[in-house]
Design a protein around this motif. Structure first.
Motif, PDB file in Angstrom:
ATOM      1  N   GLU A  12      77.766  27.084  16.376  1.00 56.98           N
ATOM      2  CA  GLU A  12      77.111  28.421  16.674  1.00 56.98           C
ATOM      3  C   GLU A  12      78.009  29.430  17.082  1.00 56.98           C
ATOM      4  O   GLU A  12      77.740  30.593  16.907  1.00 56.98           O
ATOM      5  CB  GLU A  12      76.253  28.027  17.817  1.00 56.98           C
ATOM      6  CG  GLU A  12      74.937  27.041  17.394  1.00 56.98           C
ATOM      7  CD  GLU A  12      74.083  26.705  18.513  1.00 56.98           C
ATOM      8  OE1 GLU A  12      74.336  27.188  19.841  1.00 56.98           O
ATOM      9  OE2 GLU A  12      72.969  26.273  18.409  1.00 56.98           O
ATOM     10  N   LYS A  13      79.134  29.127  17.528  1.00 57.58           N
ATOM     11  CA  LYS A  13      80.090  30.213  18.104  1.00 57.58           C
ATOM     12  C   LYS A  13      80.648  30.712  16.976  1.00 57.58           C
ATOM     13  O   LYS A  13      80.818  31.916  16.895  1.00 57.58           O
ATOM     14  CB  LYS A  13      81.202  29.217  18.968  1.00 57.58           C
ATOM     15  CG  LYS A  13      82.287  30.440  19.407  1.00 57.58           C
ATOM     16  CD  LYS A  13      83.296  29.398  20.490  1.00 57.58           C
ATOM     17  CE  LYS A  13      84.262  30.437  20.799  1.00 57.58           C
ATOM     18  NZ  LYS A  13      85.329  29.777  21.620  1.00 57.58           N
ATOM     19  N   LEU A  14      80.885  30.028  15.771  1.00 59.56           N
ATOM     20  CA  LEU A  14      81.689  30.386  14.645  1.00 59.56           C
ATOM     21  C   LEU A  14      80.725  31.468  13.885  1.00 59.56           C
ATOM     22  O   LEU A  14      80.975  32.701  13.452  1.00 59.56           O
ATOM     23  CB  LEU A  14      82.083  29.262  13.718  1.00 59.56           C
ATOM     24  CG  LEU A  14      83.232  29.876  12.635  1.00 59.56           C
ATOM     25  CD1 LEU A  14      84.297  30.660  13.002  1.00 59.56           C
ATOM     26  CD2 LEU A  14      83.539  28.616  11.768  1.00 59.56           C
ATOM     27  N   VAL A  15      79.455  30.984  13.846  1.00 65.14           N
ATOM     28  CA  VAL A  15      78.229  31.813  13.198  1.00 65.14           C
ATOM     29  C   VAL A  15      78.189  33.102  13.970  1.00 65.14           C
ATOM     30  O   VAL A  15      78.046  34.148  13.121  1.00 65.14           O
ATOM     31  CB  VAL A  15      76.971  30.737  13.342  1.00 65.14           C
ATOM     32  CG1 VAL A  15      75.831  31.986  12.810  1.00 65.14           C
ATOM     33  CG2 VAL A  15      77.077  29.698  12.236  1.00 65.14           C
ATOM     34  N   LEU A  16      78.072  33.029  15.213  1.00 58.66           N
ATOM     35  CA  LEU A  16      77.906  34.386  15.976  1.00 58.66           C
ATOM     36  C   LEU A  16      79.069  35.186  15.606  1.00 58.66           C
ATOM     37  O   LEU A  16      79.017  36.479  15.685  1.00 58.66           O
ATOM     38  CB  LEU A  16      77.783  33.949  17.534  1.00 58.66           C
ATOM     39  CG  LEU A  16      77.335  34.918  18.309  1.00 58.66           C
ATOM     40  CD1 LEU A  16      75.786  35.726  17.979  1.00 58.66           C
ATOM     41  CD2 LEU A  16      77.199  34.618  19.672  1.00 58.66           C
ATOM     42  N   SER A  17      80.455  34.954  16.016  1.00 58.67           N
ATOM     43  CA  SER A  17      81.469  35.597  15.663  1.00 58.67           C
ATOM     44  C   SER A  17      81.376  36.188  14.171  1.00 58.67           C
ATOM     45  O   SER A  17      81.778  37.468  14.230  1.00 58.67           O
ATOM     46  CB  SER A  17      82.852  34.780  15.683  1.00 58.67           C
ATOM     47  OG  SER A  17      82.931  33.812  14.912  1.00 58.67           O
TER      48      SER A  17
ATOM     49  N   GLY B  90      71.522  27.270   5.423  1.00 55.52           N
ATOM     50  CA  GLY B  90      70.866  28.539   5.282  1.00 55.52           C
ATOM     51  C   GLY B  90      69.762  28.649   6.433  1.00 55.52           C
ATOM     52  O   GLY B  90      69.672  29.517   7.120  1.00 55.52           O
ATOM     53  N   SER B  91      68.915  27.786   6.557  1.00 49.74           N
ATOM     54  CA  SER B  91      67.997  27.663   7.417  1.00 49.74           C
ATOM     55  C   SER B  91      68.533  27.334   8.937  1.00 49.74           C
ATOM     56  O   SER B  91      68.159  28.108   9.673  1.00 49.74           O
ATOM     57  CB  SER B  91      66.834  26.613   7.332  1.00 49.74           C
ATOM     58  OG  SER B  91      66.014  26.650   6.154  1.00 49.74           O
ATOM     59  N   ALA B  92      69.367  26.597   9.014  1.00 48.82           N
ATOM     60  CA  ALA B  92      69.950  26.442  10.323  1.00 48.82           C
ATOM     61  C   ALA B  92      70.660  27.505  10.850  1.00 48.82           C
ATOM     62  O   ALA B  92      70.519  27.945  12.000  1.00 48.82           O
ATOM     63  CB  ALA B  92      71.079  25.216  10.055  1.00 48.82           C
TER      64      ALA B  92
ATOM     65  N   TYR C 124      69.193  30.125  14.058  1.00 45.60           N
ATOM     66  CA  TYR C 124      70.114  30.297  15.256  1.00 45.60           C
ATOM     67  C   TYR C 124      70.282  31.898  15.325  1.00 45.60           C
ATOM     68  O   TYR C 124      70.001  32.323  16.557  1.00 45.60           O
ATOM     69  CB  TYR C 124      71.249  29.673  15.191  1.00 45.60           C
ATOM     70  CG  TYR C 124      72.323  30.116  16.333  1.00 45.60           C
ATOM     71  CD1 TYR C 124      72.235  29.684  17.465  1.00 45.60           C
ATOM     72  CD2 TYR C 124      73.430  31.100  15.826  1.00 45.60           C
ATOM     73  CE1 TYR C 124      73.010  30.265  18.520  1.00 45.60           C
ATOM     74  CE2 TYR C 124      74.285  31.448  16.834  1.00 45.60           C
ATOM     75  CZ  TYR C 124      74.136  31.132  17.980  1.00 45.60           C
ATOM     76  OH  TYR C 124      74.986  31.691  19.210  1.00 45.60           O
ATOM     77  N   LEU C 125      70.551  32.816  14.276  1.00 39.63           N
ATOM     78  CA  LEU C 125      70.731  34.008  14.362  1.00 39.63           C
ATOM     79  C   LEU C 125      69.346  34.814  14.720  1.00 39.63           C
ATOM     80  O   LEU C 125      69.355  35.779  15.287  1.00 39.63           O
ATOM     81  CB  LEU C 125      71.474  34.503  13.285  1.00 39.63           C
ATOM     82  CG  LEU C 125      73.119  34.254  13.138  1.00 39.63           C
ATOM     83  CD1 LEU C 125      73.455  34.685  11.691  1.00 39.63           C
ATOM     84  CD2 LEU C 125      73.782  34.605  14.316  1.00 39.63           C
ATOM     85  N   SER C 126      68.390  34.400  14.449  1.00 41.40           N
ATOM     86  CA  SER C 126      67.028  34.962  14.637  1.00 41.40           C
ATOM     87  C   SER C 126      66.739  35.035  15.987  1.00 41.40           C
ATOM     88  O   SER C 126      66.126  36.016  16.505  1.00 41.40           O
ATOM     89  CB  SER C 126      65.945  34.434  13.903  1.00 41.40           C
ATOM     90  OG  SER C 126      65.521  33.189  14.430  1.00 41.40           O
ATOM     91  N   GLU C 127      67.216  34.085  16.930  1.00 40.52           N
ATOM     92  CA  GLU C 127      66.945  34.186  18.199  1.00 40.52           C
ATOM     93  C   GLU C 127      68.175  34.689  19.097  1.00 40.52           C
ATOM     94  O   GLU C 127      68.045  34.994  20.261  1.00 40.52           O
ATOM     95  CB  GLU C 127      66.636  32.684  18.840  1.00 40.52           C
ATOM     96  CG  GLU C 127      65.380  32.218  18.187  1.00 40.52           C
ATOM     97  CD  GLU C 127      65.282  30.861  18.599  1.00 40.52           C
ATOM     98  OE1 GLU C 127      66.167  30.227  19.589  1.00 40.52           O
ATOM     99  OE2 GLU C 127      63.978  30.211  18.448  1.00 40.52           O
ATOM    100  N   ASN C 128      69.323  34.695  18.492  1.00 37.37           N
ATOM    101  CA  ASN C 128      70.767  35.318  19.292  1.00 37.37           C
ATOM    102  C   ASN C 128      71.331  36.630  18.844  1.00 37.37           C
ATOM    103  O   ASN C 128      71.860  37.260  19.715  1.00 37.37           O
ATOM    104  CB  ASN C 128      71.436  33.833  18.957  1.00 37.37           C
ATOM    105  CG  ASN C 128      71.094  32.881  19.851  1.00 37.37           C
ATOM    106  OD1 ASN C 128      71.100  32.812  20.968  1.00 37.37           O
ATOM    107  ND2 ASN C 128      70.580  31.969  18.996  1.00 37.37           N
ATOM    108  N   TYR C 129      71.219  36.810  17.626  1.00 38.73           N
ATOM    109  CA  TYR C 129      71.805  38.052  16.986  1.00 38.73           C
ATOM    110  C   TYR C 129      71.315  38.374  15.457  1.00 38.73           C
ATOM    111  O   TYR C 129      72.243  37.796  14.349  1.00 38.73           O
ATOM    112  CB  TYR C 129      73.375  37.808  16.908  1.00 38.73           C
ATOM    113  CG  TYR C 129      74.313  39.115  16.794  1.00 38.73           C
ATOM    114  CD1 TYR C 129      74.600  39.774  18.010  1.00 38.73           C
ATOM    115  CD2 TYR C 129      74.782  39.449  15.472  1.00 38.73           C
ATOM    116  CE1 TYR C 129      75.192  41.113  17.848  1.00 38.73           C
ATOM    117  CE2 TYR C 129      75.550  40.692  15.664  1.00 38.73           C
ATOM    118  CZ  TYR C 129      75.526  41.291  16.627  1.00 38.73           C
ATOM    119  OH  TYR C 129      76.505  42.464  16.440  1.00 38.73           O
TER     120      TYR C 129
END
Length: 231
Positions: free
Chosen positions: A173-178, A199-201, A205-210
Motif C-alpha cells: 500500500e505504501k508504494l501504491v500511495l506514493s 487492478g481491483s486491489a 485501496y486508493l478509493s478509500e485513501n487517495y
C-alpha cells in the motif's frame, strides 16, 4: 492432493501442491478454503499455466479468475513472480513464511527482468523505472510489456514509472500511495480479469485513501451464446 498437503503441513512439512491454475484455484477451491486456509497451514499452492498464455489448451484451461478466488480467502498470500530468478527467490521466502500461499506461475517462456536473483520480500513491490508522468503497476509477464511501453514512451519524451508487484496480497500500500501522490495517473496491467485481481486491489485501496485516476488493463469481455459482452 490439497487434503494430503494439509496433512503433511500438520505433520510439520512445508508441501507444495501443484496443478494447472484453473484446477488448483477452481476445482480445489473448497479444499483450499477449509483444509488449508481455515487452519492457516503452511501449504503452498503452486499453480502453473495461469492466464491465457497456456496457448493451444484453449479457454477451458485459461485461468483468468484465480487471483480473485484466492484474494477473497482470509489469510491467503498471493505471489506472481515476473521471471525465473524472482520465482526462485520467492520460493526461498515462502519457506520462511507462515501460512498458506498461492504461487501463480505461467507456461510461456519470458525474458528475464532481473540480471541476478533478487532479494524477495513478501508484501513489497519493486520500482523498475522512475518517472513522473504516469505509473504502470504490473504483475507477472505483464511487467515485461510495461517496460517495453515505458521505453517506447521515453522516446516520445514521456517518463513512466514501472512497478513490479510480484506480491498481490498483501498489497504494498505504501508504494501504491506514493505512486498515486507523485504521478497524475495509474495503469494496472495483469494477465487476469479486471475484476478481483491486481487492478481491483489497487482501486479498492486508493478509493478509500487517495482517489486517483486508474485504468485497468486485463480481460474485460465474456462470451455468452457466441456474443461478446462487456463485464
Amino acid at each position: 492432493m490439497i487434503g494430503t498437503a494439509a496433512g503433511l503441513a500438520l505433520g510439520g512439512k512445508r508441501p507444495f501442491a501443484s496443478s494447472f491454475a484453473l484446477f488448483a484455484a477452481g476445482r480445489a477451491y473448497e479444499q483450499i478454503r477449509n483444509s488449508v486456509a481455515y487452519p492457516h497451514l503452511n501449504v503452498t499452492i503452486a499453480a502453473t499455466h495461469a492466464g491465457i498464455t497456456v496457448g493451444e489448451d484453449g479457454g477451458s484451461h485459461q485461468a483468468i479468475e484465480d487471483i480473485a478466488l484466492m484474494r477473497v480467502i482470509p489469510g491467503m498470500t498471493i505471489l506472481n513472480p515476473v521471471d525465473d530468478l524472482e520465482t526462485e527467490a520467492a520460493i526461498e521466502s515462502i519457506m520462511e513464511h507462515t501460512g498458506p500461499v498461492y504461487l501463480r506461475l505461467g507456461r510461456l517462456a519470458v525474458t528475464r527482468v532481473h540480471l541476478e536473483k533478487p532479494t524477495f520480500n513478501i508484501g513489497c513491490g519493486e520500482t523498475l523505472t522512475t518517472g513522473g508522468d504516469g505509473t504502470i503497476i504490473a504483475t507477472g509477464l505483464m511487467v515485461q510489456e510495461a517496460l517495453m511501453a515505458a521505453e517506447a514512451l521515453k522516446k516520445a519524451g514521456i517518463s513512466i514509472r514501472v512497478l513490479n508487484f510480484s506480491t498481490i496480497k498483501p498489497l504494498d500500500e505504501k508504494l501504491v500511495l506514493s505512486a498515486a501522490k507523485e504521478t497524475p495517473w495509474l495503469i494496472t496491467a495483469e494477465e487476469h480479469s479486471i475484476i478481483g485481481g491486481l487492478g481491483s486491489a489497487v482501486s479498492e485501496y486508493l478509493s478509500e485513501n487517495y482517489p486517483t485516476k486508474i485504468v485497468k488493463i486485463g480481460f474485460k469481455i465474456v462470451l455468452v451464446n457466441q456474443e461478446i459482452l462487456p463485464y
